[in-house]
Design an enzyme around this catalytic site. Structure first.
Site, PDB file in Angstrom:
ATOM      1  N   GLU A   1      30.530  16.491  66.045  1.00  0.00           N
ATOM      2  CA  GLU A   1      29.066  16.557  65.737  1.00  0.00           C
ATOM      3  C   GLU A   1      28.535  17.716  66.683  1.00  0.00           C
ATOM      4  O   GLU A   1      28.912  17.678  68.031  1.00  0.00           O
ATOM      5  CB  GLU A   1      28.466  15.280  66.384  1.00  0.00           C
ATOM      6  CG  GLU A   1      27.045  15.000  66.400  1.00  0.00           C
ATOM      7  CD  GLU A   1      26.669  13.582  66.992  1.00  0.00           C
ATOM      8  OE1 GLU A   1      27.228  12.750  66.942  1.00  0.00           O
ATOM      9  OE2 GLU A   1      25.247  13.527  67.043  1.00  0.00           O
TER      10      GLU A   1
ATOM     11  N   HIS B   1      25.190  19.635  68.065  1.00  0.00           N
ATOM     12  CA  HIS B   1      23.856  20.013  68.206  1.00  0.00           C
ATOM     13  C   HIS B   1      23.457  21.377  69.012  1.00  0.00           C
ATOM     14  O   HIS B   1      24.150  21.593  70.106  1.00  0.00           O
ATOM     15  CB  HIS B   1      23.110  19.064  68.894  1.00  0.00           C
ATOM     16  CG  HIS B   1      23.102  17.964  68.242  1.00  0.00           C
ATOM     17  ND1 HIS B   1      22.321  17.510  67.233  1.00  0.00           N
ATOM     18  CD2 HIS B   1      23.869  16.614  68.516  1.00  0.00           C
ATOM     19  CE1 HIS B   1      22.797  16.003  66.674  1.00  0.00           C
ATOM     20  NE2 HIS B   1      23.654  15.779  67.414  1.00  0.00           N
TER      21      HIS B   1
ATOM     22  N   TYR C   1      16.279  27.094  69.858  1.00  0.00           N
ATOM     23  CA  TYR C   1      17.371  27.286  68.859  1.00  0.00           C
ATOM     24  C   TYR C   1      18.078  28.729  68.921  1.00  0.00           C
ATOM     25  O   TYR C   1      19.112  28.786  68.123  1.00  0.00           O
ATOM     26  CB  TYR C   1      16.949  26.869  67.442  1.00  0.00           C
ATOM     27  CG  TYR C   1      16.630  25.338  67.480  1.00  0.00           C
ATOM     28  CD1 TYR C   1      17.269  24.426  67.624  1.00  0.00           C
ATOM     29  CD2 TYR C   1      15.292  25.017  66.962  1.00  0.00           C
ATOM     30  CE1 TYR C   1      16.943  23.200  67.495  1.00  0.00           C
ATOM     31  CE2 TYR C   1      14.742  23.843  67.107  1.00  0.00           C
ATOM     32  CZ  TYR C   1      15.676  22.655  67.289  1.00  0.00           C
ATOM     33  OH  TYR C   1      15.130  21.472  67.218  1.00  0.00           O
TER      34      TYR C   1
ATOM     35  N   ARG D   1      15.814  16.755  75.887  1.00  0.00           N
ATOM     36  CA  ARG D   1      14.664  16.559  75.110  1.00  0.00           C
ATOM     37  C   ARG D   1      13.980  15.172  74.968  1.00  0.00           C
ATOM     38  O   ARG D   1      14.385  14.194  75.837  1.00  0.00           O
ATOM     39  CB  ARG D   1      14.709  17.464  73.541  1.00  0.00           C
ATOM     40  CG  ARG D   1      15.518  18.726  73.876  1.00  0.00           C
ATOM     41  CD  ARG D   1      15.790  19.110  72.576  1.00  0.00           C
ATOM     42  NE  ARG D   1      14.580  19.495  71.698  1.00  0.00           N
ATOM     43  CZ  ARG D   1      14.679  19.915  70.339  1.00  0.00           C
ATOM     44  NH1 ARG D   1      15.598  20.074  69.919  1.00  0.00           N
ATOM     45  NH2 ARG D   1      13.455  20.035  69.871  1.00  0.00           N
TER      46      ARG D   1
ATOM     47  N   ALA E   1      17.587  16.313  62.171  1.00  0.00           N
ATOM     48  CA  ALA E   1      17.019  15.109  62.514  1.00  0.00           C
ATOM     49  C   ALA E   1      17.564  13.910  61.865  1.00  0.00           C
ATOM     50  O   ALA E   1      17.148  12.678  62.466  1.00  0.00           O
ATOM     51  CB  ALA E   1      15.444  15.364  62.226  1.00  0.00           C
TER      52      ALA E   1
ATOM     53  N   ASN F   1      26.384  19.217  61.945  1.00  0.00           N
ATOM     54  CA  ASN F   1      24.931  19.167  62.542  1.00  0.00           C
ATOM     55  C   ASN F   1      23.867  18.276  61.831  1.00  0.00           C
ATOM     56  O   ASN F   1      23.399  19.118  60.811  1.00  0.00           O
ATOM     57  CB  ASN F   1      24.467  20.548  63.024  1.00  0.00           C
ATOM     58  CG  ASN F   1      23.086  20.505  63.812  1.00  0.00           C
ATOM     59  OD1 ASN F   1      22.474  19.267  63.858  1.00  0.00           O
ATOM     60  ND2 ASN F   1      22.778  21.502  64.544  1.00  0.00           N
TER      61      ASN F   1
ATOM     62  N   PRO G   1      18.562  18.930  57.800  1.00  0.00           N
ATOM     63  CA  PRO G   1      17.192  19.464  57.421  1.00  0.00           C
ATOM     64  C   PRO G   1      16.482  20.464  58.521  1.00  0.00           C
ATOM     65  O   PRO G   1      16.793  20.407  59.913  1.00  0.00           O
ATOM     66  CB  PRO G   1      16.454  18.263  57.681  1.00  0.00           C
ATOM     67  CG  PRO G   1      17.116  17.336  58.063  1.00  0.00           C
ATOM     68  CD  PRO G   1      18.653  17.551  57.939  1.00  0.00           C
ATOM     69  N   ASN G   2      16.099  21.387  58.058  1.00  0.00           N
ATOM     70  CA  ASN G   2      15.321  22.633  58.648  1.00  0.00           C
ATOM     71  C   ASN G   2      16.131  23.769  59.456  1.00  0.00           C
ATOM     72  O   ASN G   2      15.718  24.588  59.925  1.00  0.00           O
ATOM     73  CB  ASN G   2      14.524  22.003  59.930  1.00  0.00           C
ATOM     74  CG  ASN G   2      13.161  21.309  59.153  1.00  0.00           C
ATOM     75  OD1 ASN G   2      12.850  21.517  58.330  1.00  0.00           O
ATOM     76  ND2 ASN G   2      13.219  20.075  59.405  1.00  0.00           N
TER      77      ASN G   2
ATOM     78  N   ARG H   1      12.369  30.685  63.735  1.00  0.00           N
ATOM     79  CA  ARG H   1      11.344  29.838  64.322  1.00  0.00           C
ATOM     80  C   ARG H   1      11.927  29.263  65.682  1.00  0.00           C
ATOM     81  O   ARG H   1      13.078  29.227  65.524  1.00  0.00           O
ATOM     82  CB  ARG H   1      10.656  28.795  63.681  1.00  0.00           C
ATOM     83  CG  ARG H   1       9.829  29.248  62.118  1.00  0.00           C
ATOM     84  CD  ARG H   1       8.432  29.361  62.404  1.00  0.00           C
ATOM     85  NE  ARG H   1       7.858  30.126  61.212  1.00  0.00           N
ATOM     86  CZ  ARG H   1       7.266  29.410  60.093  1.00  0.00           C
ATOM     87  NH1 ARG H   1       7.325  28.070  60.309  1.00  0.00           N
ATOM     88  NH2 ARG H   1       6.888  30.166  59.378  1.00  0.00           N
TER      89      ARG H   1
HETATM   90  O1  CA2 Z   1      19.761  20.782  68.680  1.00  0.00           O
HETATM   91  C1  CA2 Z   1      20.096  20.623  67.251  1.00  0.00           C
HETATM   92  O2  CA2 Z   1      21.120  21.435  66.693  1.00  0.00           O
HETATM   93  C2  CA2 Z   1      19.107  19.318  66.424  1.00  0.00           C
HETATM   94  O3  CA2 Z   1      20.252  18.854  65.885  1.00  0.00           O
HETATM   95  C3  CA2 Z   1      18.393  20.180  65.769  1.00  0.00           C
HETATM   96  C4  CA2 Z   1      17.340  19.392  64.900  1.00  0.00           C
HETATM   97  C5  CA2 Z   1      16.812  18.276  65.623  1.00  0.00           C
HETATM   98  O4  CA2 Z   1      15.850  17.429  64.890  1.00  0.00           O
HETATM   99  C6  CA2 Z   1      17.946  17.509  66.312  1.00  0.00           C
HETATM  100  O5  CA2 Z   1      17.363  16.681  67.502  1.00  0.00           O
HETATM  101  C7  CA2 Z   1      18.853  18.608  67.534  1.00  0.00           C
HETATM  102  C8  CA2 Z   1      16.176  20.243  64.288  1.00  0.00           C
HETATM  103  C9  CA2 Z   1      16.768  21.347  63.466  1.00  0.00           C
HETATM  104  C10 CA2 Z   1      15.498  22.161  63.181  1.00  0.00           C
HETATM  105  O6  CA2 Z   1      15.902  23.529  63.093  1.00  0.00           O
HETATM  106  C11 CA2 Z   1      15.027  24.434  63.478  1.00  0.00           C
HETATM  107  C12 CA2 Z   1      15.613  25.704  63.708  1.00  0.00           C
HETATM  108  C13 CA2 Z   1      14.728  26.768  63.679  1.00  0.00           C
HETATM  109  C14 CA2 Z   1      13.333  26.552  63.668  1.00  0.00           C
HETATM  110  C15 CA2 Z   1      12.540  25.299  63.453  1.00  0.00           C
HETATM  111  C16 CA2 Z   1      13.653  24.178  63.105  1.00  0.00           C
END
Ligand code: CA2
Length: 146
Positions: free
Chosen positions: A99, A101, A24, A108, A78, A75, A11-12, A19
């Site tokens: 895996e 990230h 990221y 974090r 969340a 990946n 997700p996301n 963003r």
């Molecule tokens: O660091 C990572 O790749 C995560 O898997 C990203 C997840 C987060 O919940 C994990 O703890 C770590 C969140 C992905 C959200 O991605 C976004 C990218 C750009 C803008 C907003 C969200």
């Protein structure tokens, strides 16, 4: 024809590059998919690159990989920190799992320090930005050819 590597994104991650670039980076998920495609070709691997915001859709792709995939790079976003269902699906997959990230989850919030998927993964890459996907593909090449 050799089985492809499934590269699954949770997700996301469709918002990548749009963003929160301070966490990221500026590359979009499409950039990542293209970079993975180019490297996979060099490595002689096929890939299936997917993203979903829905847990069940990710689980369906993991099930599909059971018959059709040589390995999974994931990946889970969340869902990493919450999803026993994704772990259960991974445990039913017999090939190697890596895996990834983008951010260093250990730097974090503490809720990001635990990963259900890590209980199954052969290896974990965190904090290498989107380059982590490419490092995982190189490692996957070794795992599927050994
Ligand atoms: O660091 C990572 O790749 C995560 O898997 C990203 C997840 C987060 O919940 C994990 O703890 C770590 C969140 C992905 C959200 O991605 C976004 C990218 C750009 C803008 C907003 C969200």
């Amino acid at each position: 024809m050799a089985k492809p590597i499934y590269i699954l994104n949770g997700p996301n991650l469709n918002l990548l590059g749009l963003r929160q670039p301070e966490i990221y980076g500026r590359e979009t998920l499409e950039d990542v998919a293209n970079a993975c495609g180019a490297l996979a070709e060099d490595l002689g691997l096929g890939i299936r690159f997917h993203q979903s915001n829905h847990e069940g859709v990710l689980i369906d792709w993991i099930h599909e990989a059971r018959g059709q995939g040589a390995g999974i790079i994931i990946n889970p976003g969340a869902f990493t920190h919450t999803s026993v269902a994704i772990l259960d699906a991974m445990n039913a997959f017999e090939g190697p799992v890596l895996e990834v990230h983008i951010s260093n989850v250990h730097k974090r919030e503490s809720f990001r320090h635990h990963s259900y998927v890590s209980l199954r993964a052969e290896g974990v890459i965190a904090g290498f930005g989107t380059e982590g996907y490419l490092l995982a593909l190189r490692r996957m090449r070794s795992l599927v050819s050994s």
